[in-house]
Design a protein around this motif. Structure first.
Motif, short mmCIF file in Angstrom:
data_model
loop_
_atom_site.label_atom_id
_atom_site.label_comp_id
_atom_site.label_asym_id
_atom_site.label_seq_id
_atom_site.Cartn_x
_atom_site.Cartn_y
_atom_site.Cartn_z
N SER A 316 22.04 -1.82 -16.26
CA SER A 316 23.41 -1.85 -16.58
C SER A 316 24.03 -3.13 -16.88
O SER A 316 24.95 -3.08 -17.87
CB SER A 316 24.54 -1.52 -15.12
N LYS A 317 23.52 -4.26 -16.79
CA LYS A 317 23.98 -5.49 -17.35
C LYS A 317 23.62 -5.51 -18.82
O LYS A 317 24.70 -6.17 -19.52
CB LYS A 317 23.02 -6.64 -16.77
N PHE A 318 22.43 -5.09 -19.16
CA PHE A 318 22.19 -5.17 -20.55
C PHE A 318 22.76 -3.83 -21.53
O PHE A 318 23.25 -4.00 -22.46
CB PHE A 318 20.44 -4.61 -20.67
N LEU A 319 23.20 -2.87 -20.85
CA LEU A 319 24.29 -1.78 -21.35
C LEU A 319 25.43 -2.42 -21.70
O LEU A 319 25.94 -2.24 -22.68
CB LEU A 319 24.11 -0.65 -20.41
N LEU A 320 26.01 -3.26 -20.73
CA LEU A 320 27.32 -3.88 -20.71
C LEU A 320 27.37 -4.94 -21.86
O LEU A 320 28.19 -5.02 -22.73
CB LEU A 320 27.58 -4.31 -19.50
N ILE A 321 26.23 -5.71 -22.00
CA ILE A 321 26.00 -6.63 -23.24
C ILE A 321 26.00 -5.87 -24.44
O ILE A 321 26.60 -6.42 -25.51
CB ILE A 321 24.54 -7.62 -22.94
N PHE A 338 19.50 -7.61 -35.20
CA PHE A 338 18.59 -6.92 -34.30
C PHE A 338 17.48 -6.38 -35.05
O PHE A 338 16.44 -5.80 -34.49
CB PHE A 338 19.25 -5.79 -33.64
N LEU A 339 17.47 -6.75 -36.47
CA LEU A 339 16.07 -6.37 -37.24
C LEU A 339 15.33 -7.45 -37.34
O LEU A 339 15.74 -8.71 -37.86
CB LEU A 339 16.51 -5.69 -38.56
N LYS A 365 36.47 -2.88 -30.71
CA LYS A 365 36.63 -1.79 -31.43
C LYS A 365 35.72 -0.67 -31.10
O LYS A 365 34.81 -1.02 -30.22
CB LYS A 365 36.17 -2.06 -33.00
N PRO A 366 36.03 0.54 -31.22
CA PRO A 366 35.56 1.52 -30.55
C PRO A 366 33.83 1.79 -31.39
O PRO A 366 33.74 1.30 -32.58
CB PRO A 366 36.06 2.86 -30.76
N PHE A 367 32.84 2.22 -30.56
CA PHE A 367 31.70 2.45 -31.17
C PHE A 367 31.04 3.51 -30.54
O PHE A 367 31.25 4.05 -29.36
CB PHE A 367 30.65 1.21 -30.94
N PRO A 368 30.43 4.27 -31.48
CA PRO A 368 29.33 5.50 -30.89
C PRO A 368 28.35 5.36 -29.88
O PRO A 368 27.78 4.17 -29.77
CB PRO A 368 28.94 6.28 -32.11
N LEU A 369 28.10 6.30 -29.12
CA LEU A 369 26.87 6.09 -28.19
C LEU A 369 25.58 5.69 -28.83
O LEU A 369 24.83 4.91 -28.25
CB LEU A 369 26.89 7.56 -27.54
N ASP A 370 25.20 6.22 -29.95
CA ASP A 370 23.91 6.00 -30.45
C ASP A 370 23.70 4.48 -31.12
O ASP A 370 22.67 3.92 -30.79
CB ASP A 370 23.70 6.96 -31.71
N ARG A 371 25.01 4.03 -31.62
CA ARG A 371 24.84 2.44 -31.85
C ARG A 371 24.41 1.84 -30.52
O ARG A 371 24.03 0.65 -30.51
CB ARG A 371 25.90 2.27 -32.48
N LEU A 372 25.29 2.09 -29.37
CA LEU A 372 25.17 1.55 -28.11
C LEU A 372 23.63 1.54 -27.66
O LEU A 372 23.26 0.38 -27.40
CB LEU A 372 26.02 2.09 -27.19
N LEU A 373 23.13 2.63 -27.76
CA LEU A 373 21.52 2.62 -27.30
C LEU A 373 20.61 1.98 -28.17
O LEU A 373 19.70 1.33 -27.83
CB LEU A 373 21.30 4.27 -27.14
N ALA A 374 20.96 1.88 -29.55
CA ALA A 374 20.24 1.20 -30.50
C ALA A 374 20.12 -0.48 -30.06
O ALA A 374 19.34 -1.06 -30.14
CB ALA A 374 20.78 1.37 -31.92
N ILE A 375 21.58 -0.81 -30.05
CA ILE A 375 21.45 -2.32 -29.67
C ILE A 375 20.83 -2.46 -28.11
O ILE A 375 20.10 -3.55 -27.95
CB ILE A 375 23.00 -2.81 -29.56
N SER A 378 17.13 -2.98 -28.23
CA SER A 378 16.81 -4.13 -29.03
C SER A 378 16.91 -5.45 -28.42
O SER A 378 16.00 -6.26 -28.18
CB SER A 378 17.69 -4.31 -30.25
N VAL A 379 17.85 -5.20 -27.38
CA VAL A 379 18.15 -6.56 -26.59
C VAL A 379 17.13 -6.60 -25.05
O VAL A 379 17.24 -7.63 -24.64
CB VAL A 379 19.63 -6.90 -26.38
#
Length: 445
Positions: A316-321, A338-339, A365-375, A378-379
């Protein structure tokens, strides 16, 4: 006020002792005694007591039943997850463990009534027996015939028994569509500010005068009464912050009568505590330890919410980051951060004219779910499979108001979120997982 508890069927000494333990609830206790009547008389089959949380319902019932030595069974509907446990608790309290063991493995309501009637024929009640159902609103989720049967249990078992239901919701939310026996209704109103002052002042510390502790409670209610009227929560806050209130007095800087200086010392700490009302993010001991650490590290006071990571799971910490990076970094910069083989890209090469203002000043700013999971993938240090646990942790972050869902609930294919935490908060989270978030923020390139 003791006169309100006068009743011909009970000893005056016991009534006086009960009244002393029920401050600001003498009126409700007297009304309840009138409904209960004398111990040997038949009482009304069922009573429904309702009121908000921490309004004294359970306390009044337990004090009256114990002080007056009335036979009773207290059943918590939270603990009794099945009707089997409910039936066992009632039979165990009235007739002992031998009778409770007579229940079959999967008893029905008729089994319970049959065993109860058999025992009543052998040992009839000399006084009214009381069954107190705490958190009675959970009975609505049980079998449809259980609540109507409890309301008229006196008729079913042919015994002098009264069922008392304690609930936080009104009776209209209980009434079955098919109809049922109507119980007597008794409302417990919220405590007023003066009543809370009177009750909390009784918990004074023996080392200080009653006037001094009363002035502290007055300050506490002045801050919290508008947002919290829960007696248990206010009592917890009073015990948590009293040592801080007494610090200038213990150091000899002020006297007990210097209320203004004491107020100036405790005000920032009470404002911090207001951010965590009802949350119980940390224990009282952890709160005191963090207060001491903050004073040693720096004079600046940081909010308690900066320590919420104590209770957050690892992923959850990494999801929040990841959510913070997605909210404050433009989407086109994800390749640069991230690349691995993105090449040498300078900030000036992809800086647009309208991006001269800091993203932190413009807000998340708002962001979609797929971008959240991609980041996130990566981290995070290790490989994580996209399981249901990850998605449930995202929902938990939304529930904790650390993330905000900005899309409609019916938009299931691509929900959008915004991160709702501050820079100091996310830096504190990052330090716990050894992640340097500043290196991945577009504004700090």
């Amino acid at each position: 006020m003791t006169a309100l508890l006068e009743h011909p069927g009970y000893e005056e000494q016991r009534l006086r002792s009960s009244a002393e333990k029920l401050p600001s609830r003498e009126l409700q206790a007297g009304m309840l005694l009138s409904l209960m009547g004398q111990p040997q008389q038949y009482s009304y089959p069922s009573v429904f007591i309702y009121g908000h949380r921490a309004s004294g319902k359970s306390h009044v019932m337990q004090v009256l039943l114990k002080e007056l030595e009335l036979p009773h069974a207290t059943v918590s509907c939270v603990e009794c997850v099945s009707v089997v446990l409910l039936f066992e608790q009632v039979l165990l309290s009235f007739f002992g463990c031998d009778v409770a063991s007579l229940l079959p493995r999967s008893p029905s309501l008729s089994d319970f009534v049959r065993i109860y009637r058999q025992q009543c024929s052998q040992t009839p009640a000399k006084q009214t027996r009381y069954i107190v159902m705490e958190k009675a609103e959970l009975l609505r989720d049980t079998d449809a015939n259980l609540l109507p049967a409890l309301l008229r249990l006196q008729e079913l078992v042919e015994d002098n028994v009264t069922v008392i239901l304690l609930s936080e919701i009104v009776w209209d939310k209980f009434r079955p569509n098919t109809g049922c026996f109507e119980p007597l209704l008794l409302h417990f109103p919220d405590y007023s500010k003066a009543e809370l002052q009177q009750i909390l002042s009784q918990d004074r510390h023996p080392s200080y005068s009653a006037e001094f502790y009363s002035s502290y409670i007055n300050i506490l209610l002045g801050v919290f009464y508008s947002v919290c009227r829960d007696l248990r929560e206010l009592r917890h806050l009073a015990a948590l912050n009293f040592s801080k209130f007494c610090e200038p007095l213990a150091e000899g800087k002020v006297k007990e009568t210097d209320t203004h200086k004491l107020w100036r010392n405790i005000e920032p700490h009470l404002k911090k505590a207001m951010q965590t009302v009802y949350l119980r993010e940390v224990s009282s001991l952890q709160w005191e330890q963090m207060q001491q650490m903050e004073e040693k590290e720096s004079g600046a006071l940081r909010g308690l919410s900066a320590h919420t990571h104590v209770e957050l799971p690892y992923y959850s910490k990494f999801l929040l980051i990841a959510a913070y990076l997605a909210s404050y970094n433009p989407a086109r910069t994800d390749k640069r951060f991230f690349l691995k083989h993105h090449g040498k890209i300078r900030k000036t090469n992809f800086l647009k004219k309208n991006e001269k203002t800091s993203n932190h000043l413009l807000g998340p700013k708002p962001f979609p779910l797929d971008r959240l999971l991609a980041i996130f993938y990566s981290v995070v240090d290790s490989r994580v499979a996209p399981t249901a646990s990850i998605f449930s942790q995202i929902s938990s972050l939304v529930t904790l108001q650390l993330l905000t869902q900005v899309s409609h609930d019916d938009q299931l294919d691509a929900p959008k979120y915004k991160c709702a935490v501050s820079m100091d908060f996310i830096c504190a989270i990052s330090r716990t997982v050894s992640f340097d978030i500043v290196k991945y923020l577009y504004d700090f390139l």
